[in-house]
Design a protein around this motif. Structure first.
Motif, PDB file in Angstrom:
ATOM      1  N   THR A  75      -3.183 -11.738 -17.725  1.00  0.00           N
ATOM      2  CA  THR A  75      -1.866 -10.931 -16.949  1.00  0.00           C
ATOM      3  C   THR A  75      -1.014  -9.398 -17.400  1.00  0.00           C
ATOM      4  O   THR A  75      -1.590  -9.487 -18.627  1.00  0.00           O
ATOM      5  N   TYR A  76      -0.142  -9.396 -17.206  1.00  0.00           N
ATOM      6  CA  TYR A  76       0.815  -8.316 -17.765  1.00  0.00           C
ATOM      7  C   TYR A  76       1.185  -8.298 -19.465  1.00  0.00           C
ATOM      8  O   TYR A  76       1.562  -8.005 -20.494  1.00  0.00           O
ATOM      9  N   LEU A  77       1.328  -9.584 -19.523  1.00  0.00           N
ATOM     10  CA  LEU A  77       1.923 -10.804 -20.977  1.00  0.00           C
ATOM     11  C   LEU A  77       0.345  -9.997 -21.286  1.00  0.00           C
ATOM     12  O   LEU A  77       0.946  -9.998 -22.992  1.00  0.00           O
ATOM     13  N   ALA A  78      -1.028 -10.311 -21.342  1.00  0.00           N
ATOM     14  CA  ALA A  78      -1.656 -10.063 -22.184  1.00  0.00           C
ATOM     15  C   ALA A  78      -1.821  -8.802 -22.348  1.00  0.00           C
ATOM     16  O   ALA A  78      -2.655  -8.424 -24.349  1.00  0.00           O
ATOM     17  N   ILE A  79      -2.093  -7.900 -21.353  1.00  0.00           N
ATOM     18  CA  ILE A  79      -2.638  -6.618 -21.569  1.00  0.00           C
ATOM     19  C   ILE A  79      -1.454  -5.277 -21.089  1.00  0.00           C
ATOM     20  O   ILE A  79      -1.734  -4.093 -21.570  1.00  0.00           O
ATOM     21  N   GLY A  80      -0.064  -5.679 -20.747  1.00  0.00           N
ATOM     22  CA  GLY A  80       0.534  -5.076 -20.752  1.00  0.00           C
ATOM     23  C   GLY A  80       0.641  -4.022 -18.997  1.00  0.00           C
ATOM     24  O   GLY A  80       0.755  -2.668 -18.412  1.00  0.00           O
ATOM     25  N   LYS A  81      -0.560  -5.232 -18.157  1.00  0.00           N
ATOM     26  CA  LYS A  81      -1.113  -4.143 -16.591  1.00  0.00           C
ATOM     27  C   LYS A  81      -0.748  -5.166 -15.776  1.00  0.00           C
ATOM     28  O   LYS A  81      -0.965  -6.321 -15.835  1.00  0.00           O
ATOM     29  N   PRO A  82      -0.635  -4.549 -14.499  1.00  0.00           N
ATOM     30  CA  PRO A  82      -0.379  -5.794 -13.308  1.00  0.00           C
ATOM     31  C   PRO A  82      -1.238  -5.948 -12.958  1.00  0.00           C
ATOM     32  O   PRO A  82      -2.847  -5.601 -13.318  1.00  0.00           O
ATOM     33  N   ALA A  83      -0.927  -7.067 -12.090  1.00  0.00           N
ATOM     34  CA  ALA A  83      -2.496  -8.039 -11.390  1.00  0.00           C
ATOM     35  C   ALA A  83      -3.260  -7.380 -10.441  1.00  0.00           C
ATOM     36  O   ALA A  83      -2.291  -6.388  -9.956  1.00  0.00           O
ATOM     37  N   PRO A  84      -4.343  -7.261 -10.241  1.00  0.00           N
ATOM     38  CA  PRO A  84      -5.287  -5.827  -9.567  1.00  0.00           C
ATOM     39  C   PRO A  84      -5.551  -6.814  -8.380  1.00  0.00           C
ATOM     40  O   PRO A  84      -4.826  -7.989  -7.781  1.00  0.00           O
ATOM     41  N   ASN A  85      -5.138  -5.530  -7.385  1.00  0.00           N
ATOM     42  CA  ASN A  85      -5.792  -5.696  -5.521  1.00  0.00           C
ATOM     43  C   ASN A  85      -6.414  -6.751  -5.573  1.00  0.00           C
ATOM     44  O   ASN A  85      -7.684  -5.665  -5.459  1.00  0.00           O
ATOM     45  N   LEU A  86      -6.599  -8.133  -5.567  1.00  0.00           N
ATOM     46  CA  LEU A  86      -7.950  -8.901  -4.971  1.00  0.00           C
ATOM     47  C   LEU A  86      -8.433  -7.931  -3.620  1.00  0.00           C
ATOM     48  O   LEU A  86      -9.762  -8.872  -2.881  1.00  0.00           O
ATOM     49  N   PHE A  87      -7.501  -7.410  -2.506  1.00  0.00           N
ATOM     50  CA  PHE A  87      -8.345  -7.267  -1.016  1.00  0.00           C
ATOM     51  C   PHE A  87      -8.759  -5.359  -1.257  1.00  0.00           C
ATOM     52  O   PHE A  87      -8.080  -4.870  -0.404  1.00  0.00           O
ATOM     53  N   ARG A  88      -8.711  -5.156  -2.349  1.00  0.00           N
ATOM     54  CA  ARG A  88      -9.060  -3.189  -2.356  1.00  0.00           C
ATOM     55  C   ARG A  88     -11.054  -3.778  -2.172  1.00  0.00           C
ATOM     56  O   ARG A  88     -11.522  -4.551  -2.581  1.00  0.00           O
ATOM     57  N   GLN A  89     -11.143  -2.490  -1.752  1.00  0.00           N
ATOM     58  CA  GLN A  89     -12.641  -2.168  -1.412  1.00  0.00           C
ATOM     59  C   GLN A  89     -13.552  -2.144  -2.503  1.00  0.00           C
ATOM     60  O   GLN A  89     -14.303  -3.092  -2.637  1.00  0.00           O
ATOM     61  N   THR A  90     -12.929  -2.015  -3.210  1.00  0.00           N
ATOM     62  CA  THR A  90     -13.348  -1.950  -4.468  1.00  0.00           C
ATOM     63  C   THR A  90     -13.853  -3.376  -5.165  1.00  0.00           C
ATOM     64  O   THR A  90     -14.439  -3.596  -6.368  1.00  0.00           O
ATOM     65  N   THR A  91     -13.368  -4.233  -5.336  1.00  0.00           N
ATOM     66  CA  THR A  91     -13.056  -5.224  -5.499  1.00  0.00           C
ATOM     67  C   THR A  91     -15.023  -6.171  -5.825  1.00  0.00           C
ATOM     68  O   THR A  91     -14.983  -6.218  -7.017  1.00  0.00           O
ATOM     69  N   ARG A  92     -15.061  -6.246  -4.951  1.00  0.00           N
ATOM     70  CA  ARG A  92     -16.533  -6.446  -5.465  1.00  0.00           C
ATOM     71  C   ARG A  92     -17.731  -5.785  -6.261  1.00  0.00           C
ATOM     72  O   ARG A  92     -17.751  -6.139  -6.891  1.00  0.00           O
ATOM     73  N   HIS A  93     -17.560  -4.500  -6.084  1.00  0.00           N
ATOM     74  CA  HIS A  93     -18.107  -3.695  -7.467  1.00  0.00           C
ATOM     75  C   HIS A  93     -17.448  -4.158  -8.321  1.00  0.00           C
ATOM     76  O   HIS A  93     -17.919  -4.485  -9.468  1.00  0.00           O
ATOM     77  N   GLU A  94     -15.786  -4.801  -8.585  1.00  0.00           N
ATOM     78  CA  GLU A  94     -15.106  -4.257  -9.972  1.00  0.00           C
ATOM     79  C   GLU A  94     -16.210  -5.894 -10.313  1.00  0.00           C
ATOM     80  O   GLU A  94     -16.651  -5.691 -11.685  1.00  0.00           O
ATOM     81  N   VAL A  95     -16.191  -6.590  -9.613  1.00  0.00           N
ATOM     82  CA  VAL A  95     -16.616  -8.052  -9.792  1.00  0.00           C
ATOM     83  C   VAL A  95     -18.448  -8.268 -10.989  1.00  0.00           C
ATOM     84  O   VAL A  95     -18.126  -8.891 -11.644  1.00  0.00           O
ATOM     85  N   ALA A  96     -18.692  -7.637  -9.859  1.00  0.00           N
ATOM     86  CA  ALA A  96     -20.284  -6.960 -10.150  1.00  0.00           C
ATOM     87  C   ALA A  96     -20.737  -6.012 -11.681  1.00  0.00           C
ATOM     88  O   ALA A  96     -21.393  -6.057 -12.250  1.00  0.00           O
ATOM     89  N   VAL A  97     -19.586  -5.230 -11.975  1.00  0.00           N
ATOM     90  CA  VAL A  97     -19.368  -4.614 -13.402  1.00  0.00           C
ATOM     91  C   VAL A  97     -19.263  -5.250 -14.808  1.00  0.00           C
ATOM     92  O   VAL A  97     -19.620  -5.476 -15.913  1.00  0.00           O
ATOM     93  N   ALA A  98     -18.525  -6.544 -14.237  1.00  0.00           N
ATOM     94  CA  ALA A  98     -17.981  -7.715 -15.196  1.00  0.00           C
ATOM     95  C   ALA A  98     -18.460  -8.095 -15.175  1.00  0.00           C
ATOM     96  O   ALA A  98     -19.690  -8.419 -16.965  1.00  0.00           O
TER      97      ALA A  98
END
Length: 143
Positions: A75-98
């Motif tokens: 979360t923003y509290l942990a890393i200072g970044k907003p939540a990712p948009n789960l409905f982007r085209q790249t979400t599947r790719h980002e999960v696979a990269v993780a």
């Protein structure tokens, strides 16, 4: 209720800062890596860790239609970044990269995200160098 955040928790949140989001399979492998086991922890243990971190406000989760399980992110509290948009085209790719990243971590490697250049001067330098390379290549091909 007070929850203790351990060094392993902080390391996992720092990893999530790099990969941005992950599914429970990646969390299983990353938890195993951060514990020094070299193999994944159980799904139940990963879910317990996620629930504990969600309770602290350092982790959040969501679910998208094409996935069977949840996706988590720091979360923003942990890393200072907003939540990712789960409905982007790249979400599947980002999960696979993780998932790949977590498996590399379990084998003792490190994982760093490609960074975009921050300074406009660097971007300008890269563009100028790319133009020079392109013009040199054209001269080689033509001449």
């Amino acid at each position: 209720m007070m929850v203790q955040v351990t060094e392993r928790d902080e390391a996992l949140l720092a990893w999530l800062d790099v990969v941005r989001l992950a599914d429970m399979d990646a969390v299983r492998w990353a938890l195993g890596a951060m514990s020094g086991a070299g193999e994944p922890v159980s799904l139940r243990r990963a879910q317990q860790w996620a629930a504990r971190m969600i309770g602290t406000g350092l982790l959040d989760r969501g679910r998208v239609a094409y996935r069977d399980g949840s996706i988590v992110w720091a979360t923003y509290l942990a890393i200072g970044k907003p939540a990712p948009n789960l409905f982007r085209q790249t979400t599947r790719h980002e999960v696979a990269v993780a998932t790949v990243s977590a498996r590399y971590l379990a084998q003792g490697f490190t994982w760093q995200r490609d960074r975009k250049p921050n300074s406009p001067e660097l971007v300008l330098t890269i563009r100028v160098e790319a133009r020079i390379l392109c013009s040199q290549k054209q001269r080689l091909c033509v001449g």
